[in-house]
Design a protein around this motif. Structure first.
Motif, PDB file in Angstrom:
ATOM      1  N   LEU A   1       0.832  -1.206   0.000  1.00  0.00           N
ATOM      2  CA  LEU A   1       0.000   0.000   0.000  1.00  0.00           C
ATOM      3  C   LEU A   1       0.868   1.257   0.000  1.00  0.00           C
ATOM      4  O   LEU A   1       0.573   2.229  -0.710  1.00  0.00           O
ATOM      5  CB  LEU A   1      -0.906  -0.002   1.220  1.00  0.00           C
ATOM      6  N   ASP A   2       1.925   1.241   0.798  1.00  0.00           N
ATOM      7  CA  ASP A   2       2.840   2.384   0.844  1.00  0.00           C
ATOM      8  C   ASP A   2       3.440   2.647  -0.534  1.00  0.00           C
ATOM      9  O   ASP A   2       3.493   3.796  -1.001  1.00  0.00           O
ATOM     10  CB  ASP A   2       3.966   2.125   1.845  1.00  0.00           C
ATOM     11  N   LEU A   3       3.905   1.582  -1.180  1.00  0.00           N
ATOM     12  CA  LEU A   3       4.529   1.735  -2.501  1.00  0.00           C
ATOM     13  C   LEU A   3       3.529   2.216  -3.541  1.00  0.00           C
ATOM     14  O   LEU A   3       3.836   3.095  -4.354  1.00  0.00           O
ATOM     15  CB  LEU A   3       5.144   0.402  -2.943  1.00  0.00           C
ATOM     16  N   ALA A   4       2.333   1.638  -3.517  1.00  0.00           N
ATOM     17  CA  ALA A   4       1.323   2.036  -4.506  1.00  0.00           C
ATOM     18  C   ALA A   4       0.988   3.514  -4.367  1.00  0.00           C
ATOM     19  O   ALA A   4       0.905   4.252  -5.363  1.00  0.00           O
ATOM     20  CB  ALA A   4       0.068   1.186  -4.332  1.00  0.00           C
ATOM     21  N   SER A   5       0.808   3.982  -3.126  1.00  0.00           N
ATOM     22  CA  SER A   5       0.491   5.390  -2.901  1.00  0.00           C
ATOM     23  C   SER A   5       1.639   6.288  -3.357  1.00  0.00           C
ATOM     24  O   SER A   5       1.419   7.333  -3.990  1.00  0.00           O
ATOM     25  CB  SER A   5       0.200   5.602  -1.416  1.00  0.00           C
ATOM     26  N   GLU A   6       2.876   5.862  -3.043  1.00  0.00           N
ATOM     27  CA  GLU A   6       4.040   6.661  -3.443  1.00  0.00           C
ATOM     28  C   GLU A   6       4.158   6.758  -4.962  1.00  0.00           C
ATOM     29  O   GLU A   6       4.350   7.854  -5.512  1.00  0.00           O
ATOM     30  CB  GLU A   6       5.307   6.043  -2.856  1.00  0.00           C
TER      31      GLU A   6
END
Length: 718
Positions: A659-664
């Motif tokens: 989720l962190d990577l997708a948002s970034e």
């Protein structure tokens, strides 16, 4: 071995025991070195231990050291000998460090004479008990086969008396899956311990643990999960270190128990003959597994930590563990439980399947899956975070009730909260991001009464109500959160009188007496702010003592010139953002900064880790950089804030980092830059990984965010 500072010394004061527990690692497992040990530690050996420890704390400049009196059964040494041991250690160490004395006992012989000694030297008492009488008597019988249960309860009754209660550290219970878990837990809770610790019976691959019922693949996990369910049902009436460690690591915190990853390298053991060994639990592996060849007569503790070679090599966890999704919580399990003759310690724990089932079972039980309003509305998210801060403040009241001045302060806060006009001013102070560290520290048992008295004063000033608050201030600076800093003539008792949004301060030094008579205020420095034309002004806080929560250094107090220049530059940056992206503040990912703190030159823009709403900005930032970076930080801040109040995914699962990577990546792709194209491709890959996760890993909240990101990515992808 690596040089690891000793944080805890286990001192064997007696090597024999008055019980014959058949699961004892000292007497019933592979290492039988106890047979070669003197029954009682000699006075000369004790003096040498104390001397070596004094040398060590001076060399390491150690601010604290825990010493645990152990055995065998340490009470066999008798009250008089235990007193001389405590006196020797205290005399040698107390002037040089904060000595934290403990004793671990089976409790059979515990009496008032022992407790008077422990009271004199503030020795915390941990006691082993395996539950009700039936459960305890499965293993904990004396040498004549008699029950120890009632004798232990008699000792516990004394320990729970008001004059000794503060010494009670907790109960240790060794799990036996043949016992009823709920009956065991209820029996322990009924004794009112300050903490319970459930321990898996010591075992290795060569000597496996007792099996459970036929067909049970994870009997120890099943047993502990039934205890967890009962603990939850009771409202968690007492801390359980086993569960607290799992809950901590699932949420990204530290391990709290050796069985779940807390390293044992900071532990040293001294036997009754003065030999220095590593963690006692290694004795279950093979004879000599804990031996080092060092002793207090020939070696100092610093030399031991720097040079002693332990026969086992801590080369990290096994390959099996490195591939396991719960490694961050399990930590590979207790090191001793990994041993086999064929592969040494290069194995997963003999409890591997149980540990994974337990961790995943706890994670599933604590995960709230229903879609929360905070995910769909920025205002609801702010309200959810405010409710969290208020809950933490209620915990502060529990811990500070009865402290000098606090009851009056709490009464003031209740009065402010009950009025629709004054409540928003209270909320502004309670939700100030730099108050959050103090709230959390208090929740963890570390009270800071002056900080919260200053908080109540700030709320009264903002609300414009009349109030008088009085407390002892340990320093000459008092920071009123969201308002500014008072400089006193000297530390001591202070009295704030608040009226119509202004205040007067009177105080005294530390001389005896109770009258507050002299004028205390030497200076008042208010915080600067910046009006953006919508909502409350943005606070520029360069003074709060807890503002240092960024991955960069904060500036000292700014002089008026640099402060005005910083505020002017911020105004220019926000005006440029309004011009480039009109209405940006209405986006669900809009940065929720309420407070900006100047950082040293070159630090750029950083989110604070102390709570939502804190933004760190370098003193030399450029408005173009601000406009470019703020939307990215808005996304990051929203995700961090949501994680504080809702469950986005199963704790400890791979969904979190994805989720962190997708948002970034989606955020990068949305900004015009040379890297936008590659970020768009990477975002698509990560979103595909998220879509391929097992359905139970994402909650409805997490699924909503993934769908939101996918919609945004689809628009960007054209």
């Amino acid at each position: 071995m690596t040089d690891v500072a000793i944080r805890e010394l286990v001192l064997k004061v007696h090597s024999r025991c008055d019980l014959a527990c058949d699961h004892c690692y000292v007497y019933e497992h592979a290492d039988q070195s106890w047979r070669r040990m003197p029954p009682l530690i000699a006075e000369g050996t004790l003096r040498q231990v104390a001397r070596r420890l004094r040398e060590y704390v001076h060399e390491e400049q150690a601010t604290s050291l825990a010493v645990i009196l152990h055995g065998g059964e340490p009470l066999l040494a008798g009250p008089a000998r235990l007193r001389s041991i405590c006196a020797e250690l205290t005399g040698a160490l107390a002037p040089a460090t904060d000595l934290d004395l403990h004793i671990h006992t089976n409790g059979v012989r515990l009496n008032r004479a022992h407790l008077e000694v422990f009271k004199e030297f503030d020795v915390k008492v941990g006691l082993s008990l395996d539950g009700d009488r039936a459960a305890n008597d499965r293993h904990r019988l004396d040498h004549r086969g008699r029950s120890s249960h009632e004798r232990v309860l008699r000792g516990l009754e004394l320990l729970r008396l008001p004059e000794y209660r503060h010494l009670f550290q907790g109960l240790l219970c060794t799990v036996d899956v043949a016992n009823d878990p709920v009956l065991v837990h209820d029996a322990l809770v009924a004794l009112g311990p300050p903490r319970i610790d459930y321990l898996l019976p010591h075992a290795t691959w060569d000597a496996p643990p007792p099996p459970g019922r036929p067909g049970a693949s994870t009997p120890y996990a099943d047993w502990l999960l039934r205890v967890f369910d009962r603990w939850e049902e009771q409202g968690r009436p007492v801390p359980v270190r086993t569960f607290d460690s799992i809950l901590s690591t699932l949420r990204g915190g530290p391990a709290l128990a050796e069985a779940f990853g807390l390293p044992d390298e900071g532990i040293a053991v001294v036997d009754t003959d003065g030999t220095i060994t590593r963690s006692d639990s290694l004795k279950v592996a093979y004879d000599g597994a804990a031996a080092t060849g060092y002793d207090v007569f020939r070696h100092g503790f610093r030399e031991f930590t720097e040079r002693a070679e332990v026969p086992v090599r801590r080369s990290g966890v096994s390959e099996t563990c490195r591939r396991c999704p719960v490694l961050a919580t399990c930590g590979g399990g207790l090191y001793a439980h990994r041993y086999s003759t064929r592969r040494g310690f290069d194995n997963p724990s003999v409890y591997c399947t149980d540990l994974r089932a337990l961790i995943e079972g706890v994670a599933e039980r604590i995960t709230e899956r229903t879609l929360a309003p905070a995910v769909t509305s920025a205002d609801e998210l702010r309200q959810a975070r405010l409710r969290l801060d208020r809950a933490l403040l209620a915990g502060v009241n529990t811990r500070l009730t009865g402290s000098a001045g606090w009851d009056e302060a709490w009464g003031l806060l209740v009065r402010l909260d009950s009025d629709d006009i004054t409540a928003p001013h209270l909320d502004a102070v309670v939700s100030h991001p730099y108050l959050r560290p103090s709230l959390i520290r208090s929740w963890d048992g570390v009270g800071d009464a002056p900080r919260f008295m200053a908080m109540a004063t700030a709320a009264a000033v903002r609300a414009g109500v009349e109030a008088t608050l009085r407390w002892e201030q340990p320093s000459s600076l008092i920071h009123l959160p969201t308002l500014g800093t008072v400089r006193l003539a000297r530390p001591g008792w202070v009295e704030f009188h608040v009226d119509a949004g202004d205040f007067r301060v009177r105080g005294e030094g530390r001389a005896a007496g109770t009258d507050v008579s002299s004028l205390a205020l030497e200076g008042w420095r208010p915080l600067a702010s910046l009006s953006l034309g919508r909502g409350l002004p943005l606070l520029i806080d360069d003074a709060d003592p807890f503002r240092d929560c960024f991955s960069a250094v904060v500036t000292p107090l700014l002089d008026p010139g640099p402060l005005d220049a910083f505020r002017s530059r911020l105004g220019t940056a926000y005006a440029l953002l309004d011009e480039r992206e009109p209405g940006w503040w209405e986006s669900v990912n809009a940065p929720v900064a309420t407070t900006i703190t100047p950082l040293i030159a070159g630090a750029g823009l950083r989110l604070g880790t102390c709570g939502g709403g804190a933004l760190g900005v370098a003193i030399d930032f450029e408005p173009e950089e601000f406009v470019r970076e703020l939307p990215r930080l808005g996304r990051e801040g929203r995700l961090a804030a949501l994680r504080e109040v809702v469950d986005l995914h199963l704790p400890g699962s791979s969904a979190g980092p994805l989720l962190d990577l997708a948002s970034e990546y989606v955020g990068r792709a949305a900004r015009p830059s040379p890297e936008a194209g590659s970020a768009r491709i990477l975002a698509g890959r990560v979103l595909s990984e998220l879509a391929g996760l097992p359905p139970h890993e994402l909650t409805e909240n997490g699924t909503y965010l993934v769908d939101e990101l996918l919609t945004e990515w689809t628009i960007l992808h054209g």
